[in-house]
Design a protein around this motif. Structure first.
Motif, PDB file in Angstrom:
ATOM      1  N   GLU A 118       0.830  -1.222   0.000  1.00  0.00           N
ATOM      2  CA  GLU A 118       0.000   0.000   0.000  1.00  0.00           C
ATOM      3  C   GLU A 118       0.856   1.260   0.000  1.00  0.00           C
ATOM      4  O   GLU A 118       0.488   2.271  -0.573  1.00  0.00           O
ATOM      5  N   ARG A 119       1.986   1.193   0.681  1.00  0.00           N
ATOM      6  CA  ARG A 119       2.861   2.367   0.699  1.00  0.00           C
ATOM      7  C   ARG A 119       3.464   2.610  -0.682  1.00  0.00           C
ATOM      8  O   ARG A 119       3.627   3.757  -1.091  1.00  0.00           O
ATOM      9  N   LEU A 120       3.775   1.535  -1.391  1.00  0.00           N
ATOM     10  CA  LEU A 120       4.325   1.705  -2.752  1.00  0.00           C
ATOM     11  C   LEU A 120       3.260   2.290  -3.685  1.00  0.00           C
ATOM     12  O   LEU A 120       3.536   3.164  -4.490  1.00  0.00           O
ATOM     13  N   ILE A 121       2.037   1.803  -3.539  1.00  0.00           N
ATOM     14  CA  ILE A 121       0.949   2.274  -4.416  1.00  0.00           C
ATOM     15  C   ILE A 121       0.765   3.783  -4.278  1.00  0.00           C
ATOM     16  O   ILE A 121       0.464   4.475  -5.239  1.00  0.00           O
ATOM     17  N   LYS A 122       1.003   4.302  -3.087  1.00  0.00           N
ATOM     18  CA  LYS A 122       0.762   5.735  -2.846  1.00  0.00           C
ATOM     19  C   LYS A 122       1.814   6.644  -3.478  1.00  0.00           C
ATOM     20  O   LYS A 122       1.622   7.853  -3.588  1.00  0.00           O
ATOM     21  N   LEU A 123       2.957   6.063  -3.889  1.00  0.00           N
ATOM     22  CA  LEU A 123       4.040   6.900  -4.423  1.00  0.00           C
ATOM     23  C   LEU A 123       3.787   7.287  -5.874  1.00  0.00           C
ATOM     24  O   LEU A 123       3.074   6.595  -6.601  1.00  0.00           O
ATOM     25  N   MET A 124       4.424   8.396  -6.282  1.00  0.00           N
ATOM     26  CA  MET A 124       4.353   8.794  -7.694  1.00  0.00           C
ATOM     27  C   MET A 124       5.141   7.747  -8.505  1.00  0.00           C
ATOM     28  O   MET A 124       6.129   7.192  -7.997  1.00  0.00           O
ATOM     29  N   PRO A 125       4.734   7.509  -9.782  1.00  0.00           N
ATOM     30  CA  PRO A 125       5.344   6.400 -10.543  1.00  0.00           C
ATOM     31  C   PRO A 125       6.880   6.403 -10.560  1.00  0.00           C
ATOM     32  O   PRO A 125       7.506   5.367 -10.347  1.00  0.00           O
ATOM     33  N   GLN A 126       7.483   7.587 -10.798  1.00  0.00           N
ATOM     34  CA  GLN A 126       8.942   7.615 -10.903  1.00  0.00           C
ATOM     35  C   GLN A 126       9.605   7.298  -9.564  1.00  0.00           C
ATOM     36  O   GLN A 126      10.561   6.527  -9.487  1.00  0.00           O
ATOM     37  N   GLU A 127       9.060   7.883  -8.518  1.00  0.00           N
ATOM     38  CA  GLU A 127       9.618   7.645  -7.182  1.00  0.00           C
ATOM     39  C   GLU A 127       9.461   6.167  -6.792  1.00  0.00           C
ATOM     40  O   GLU A 127      10.360   5.554  -6.229  1.00  0.00           O
ATOM     41  N   ARG A 128       8.313   5.624  -7.162  1.00  0.00           N
ATOM     42  CA  ARG A 128       8.032   4.218  -6.853  1.00  0.00           C
ATOM     43  C   ARG A 128       9.072   3.305  -7.511  1.00  0.00           C
ATOM     44  O   ARG A 128       9.616   2.401  -6.886  1.00  0.00           O
ATOM     45  N   LYS A 129       9.364   3.583  -8.797  1.00  0.00           N
ATOM     46  CA  LYS A 129      10.369   2.805  -9.535  1.00  0.00           C
ATOM     47  C   LYS A 129      11.725   2.896  -8.838  1.00  0.00           C
ATOM     48  O   LYS A 129      12.397   1.888  -8.616  1.00  0.00           O
ATOM     49  N   GLU A 130      12.119   4.129  -8.498  1.00  0.00           N
ATOM     50  CA  GLU A 130      13.447   4.338  -7.910  1.00  0.00           C
ATOM     51  C   GLU A 130      13.576   3.642  -6.559  1.00  0.00           C
ATOM     52  O   GLU A 130      14.576   3.006  -6.267  1.00  0.00           O
ATOM     53  N   ILE A 131      12.525   3.786  -5.753  1.00  0.00           N
ATOM     54  CA  ILE A 131      12.559   3.157  -4.428  1.00  0.00           C
ATOM     55  C   ILE A 131      12.667   1.636  -4.549  1.00  0.00           C
ATOM     56  O   ILE A 131      13.475   0.996  -3.884  1.00  0.00           O
ATOM     57  N   VAL A 132      11.847   1.088  -5.448  1.00  0.00           N
ATOM     58  CA  VAL A 132      11.850  -0.369  -5.615  1.00  0.00           C
ATOM     59  C   VAL A 132      13.244  -0.824  -6.054  1.00  0.00           C
ATOM     60  O   VAL A 132      13.805  -1.791  -5.501  1.00  0.00           O
ATOM     61  N   ASN A 133      13.831  -0.127  -7.018  1.00  0.00           N
ATOM     62  CA  ASN A 133      15.157  -0.535  -7.497  1.00  0.00           C
ATOM     63  C   ASN A 133      16.202  -0.432  -6.388  1.00  0.00           C
ATOM     64  O   ASN A 133      17.017  -1.329  -6.204  1.00  0.00           O
ATOM     65  N   LYS A 134      16.149   0.652  -5.628  1.00  0.00           N
ATOM     66  CA  LYS A 134      17.139   0.835  -4.551  1.00  0.00           C
ATOM     67  C   LYS A 134      17.027  -0.269  -3.510  1.00  0.00           C
ATOM     68  O   LYS A 134      18.022  -0.820  -3.065  1.00  0.00           O
ATOM     69  N   ILE A 135      15.784  -0.570  -3.126  1.00  0.00           N
ATOM     70  CA  ILE A 135      15.625  -1.587  -2.071  1.00  0.00           C
ATOM     71  C   ILE A 135      15.996  -2.971  -2.599  1.00  0.00           C
ATOM     72  O   ILE A 135      16.624  -3.760  -1.895  1.00  0.00           O
TER      73      ILE A 135
END
Ligand code: SF4
Length: 449
Positions: free
Chosen positions: A128-145
């Motif tokens: 749910e926290r990922l869904i709330k992020l803007m698309p670009q930020e979501r991509k970056e966060i997922v890749n970093k983690i």
């Protein structure tokens, strides 16, 4: 950008926050900073004071409460828990995650419903926290983690074998090439680019892999790491003294889960009936003929199956989880409803053993090993008695349908009028219990006139 520890509380950043700011003496102290963030969340419902967590401890409890309510409450209101998706609470959230981990790992078995609910709630929060992020930020966060979690570019599927083995992830969700999982766009195009004749390979990457598989792997790995973390705390807990506030938190968590479990274990009566029933003591007068015949003792063939398969599953579900057929697909264990096994050991097993003794010859006289099979059908593995430590080694056997009973144990089926309306003995039991309660209410109403 959102803090990485808000998604992965086990990250190095998360560990640092706990070291610097975690204080076991202040678990239940009023925390004005937390209250300030929660009450200033734009969407948060603040009409009801009980919705606001005022300490780390109550934030921990709210995380679990959110998950159970969200899963079961048809009228769930997102804005009652809006702050849980607000990254401003990241530091508080990380600390509360570590507090629940300690409370649960030191007080409960790793197969317990408390552990399962906590791990599942963590996975749902990540989603749910990922869904709330803007698309670009979501991509970056997922890749970093993912980089933090995986360390190497080409992961072999064997790296995820535990996740596959535990059915948390399916191999069919993954794109494999020579045993390696393909996640990067470049790798995908390099490996499969020439296979697509009419479509652009990068478009196909988005369709086949895109971000959804990465997020699935990320969420699943965080859940798995949470389980591993609980195991680590449990292993260490024998050598350290548990802080009283951690024990208090564990008690509060159990209380919350038990209250919500009983709230949502209500089930509706047969269709068209408005009232509902709660799980309750076994009422033998409401048993269907096949079960009554079994309880009185089986002398002809089929004795073992009647006790081990038919009666064990019927009595356990009738007493603990009569809504099983209404909630098909929901994974429930005995300890979800009977956490200390008090009902199982003091009500369910005595009835089964009594029926076994009524058989001719008494079941355990010539086949004492059938006790192990009864334990196994309750989901506690191949042991003489149910023990919470062994739960999950086998599956809780679901009640037999009338069709199966008529086929395998025809001598026990002596249908009456109610049998015409049902398809399994558990429905018979629910219907007759409901009928009995209705008659009782009508009688009381007449008496008070
Ligand atoms: S019809 Fe079903 S519930 Fe009724 S006695 Fe036969 S098996 Fe039992």
């Amino acid at each position: 950008m959102v803090s990485l520890s808000f998604i992965n509380p086990l990250s190095e950043e998360g560990q640092r926050i706990v070291k610097e700011k975690g204080d076991l003496n202040s678990i239940f102290s009023i925390n004005e900073d937390l209250i300030d963030i929660v009450t200033h969340d734009q969407r948060q419902n603040i009409d009801d004071d009980s919705l606001i967590p005022k300490s780390y401890g109550y934030l921990a409890i709210k995380r679990i409460q959110w998950f159970i309510e969200r899963k079961n409450n048809k009228n769930f209101i997102n804005d009652d828990y809006s702050y849980l998706l607000n990254d401003e609470i990241a530091e508080f959230d990380v600390i509360s995650f570590h507090l629940i981990s300690q409370a649960i790992a030191t007080n409960f078995n790793l197969n317990s419903r408390e552990v399962r609910l906590f791990v599942e709630s963590q996975g749902k929060l990540v989603e749910e926290r990922l869904i709330k992020l803007m698309p670009q930020e979501r991509k970056e966060i997922v890749n970093k983690i993912l980089i933090q979690l995986i360390f190497e570019e080409n992961i072999s599927w064997t790296f995820l074998k535990d996740l596959v083995a535990s059915k948390k992830i399916s191999l069919t969700d993954l794109v494999l090439s020579n045993g390696k999982i393909i996640l990067n766009k470049e790798d995908f195009i390099d490996r499969f680019g020439d296979k697509f004749k009419d479509r652009a390979p990068d478009r196909m990457y988005e369709i086949i892999i895109g971000d959804s598989i990465k997020e699935l792997i990320l969420t699943t790995m965080i859940m798995q790491n949470t389980e591993n973390y609980l195991q680590k705390i449990k292993d260490m807990s024998s050598t350290i003294e548990i802080h009283p506030a951690i024990s208090e938190l564990a008690e509060e968590i159990t209380k919350t889960i038990s209250e919500l479990s009983s709230k949502y274990s209500e089930f509706h009566g047969p269709s068209g009936q408005e009232s509902y029933m709660k799980i309750g003591k076994l009422i033998k007068d409401a048993f269907p003929p096949c079960i009554t015949n079994t309880v009185e003792g089986v002398s002809s063939g089929g004795r073992n199956d009647a006790i081990v398969l038919l009666l064990t599953s019927f009595v356990s579900y009738a007493r603990l989880y009569p809504a099983i057929f209404k909630n098909e697909g929901v994974d429930v264990k005995v300890s979800d409803i009977d956490p200390n096994l008090n009902i199982t050991l003091n009500e369910i097993l005595p009835l089964i053993y009594e029926a076994a003794n009524n058989c001719s010859p008494p079941l355990f006289d010539d086949q004492p090993q059938e006790k192990i099979n009864i334990t196994s059908k309750l989901g506690f593995g191949m042991h003489n008695d149910p023990d919470i430590e062994n739960e999950g080694e086998t599956t809780w056997y679901t009640p037999m349908s009338c069709e199966k009973i008529k086929m395998h144990l025809p001598q026990l089926c002596r249908p009456d009028k109610t049998c015409e309306k049902i398809g399994n003995p558990l429905s018979y039991y629910s219907r007759s219990k409901w009928q009995m309660q209705k008659e009782e209410k009508t009688k009381q109403a007449k008496e008070t006139k």
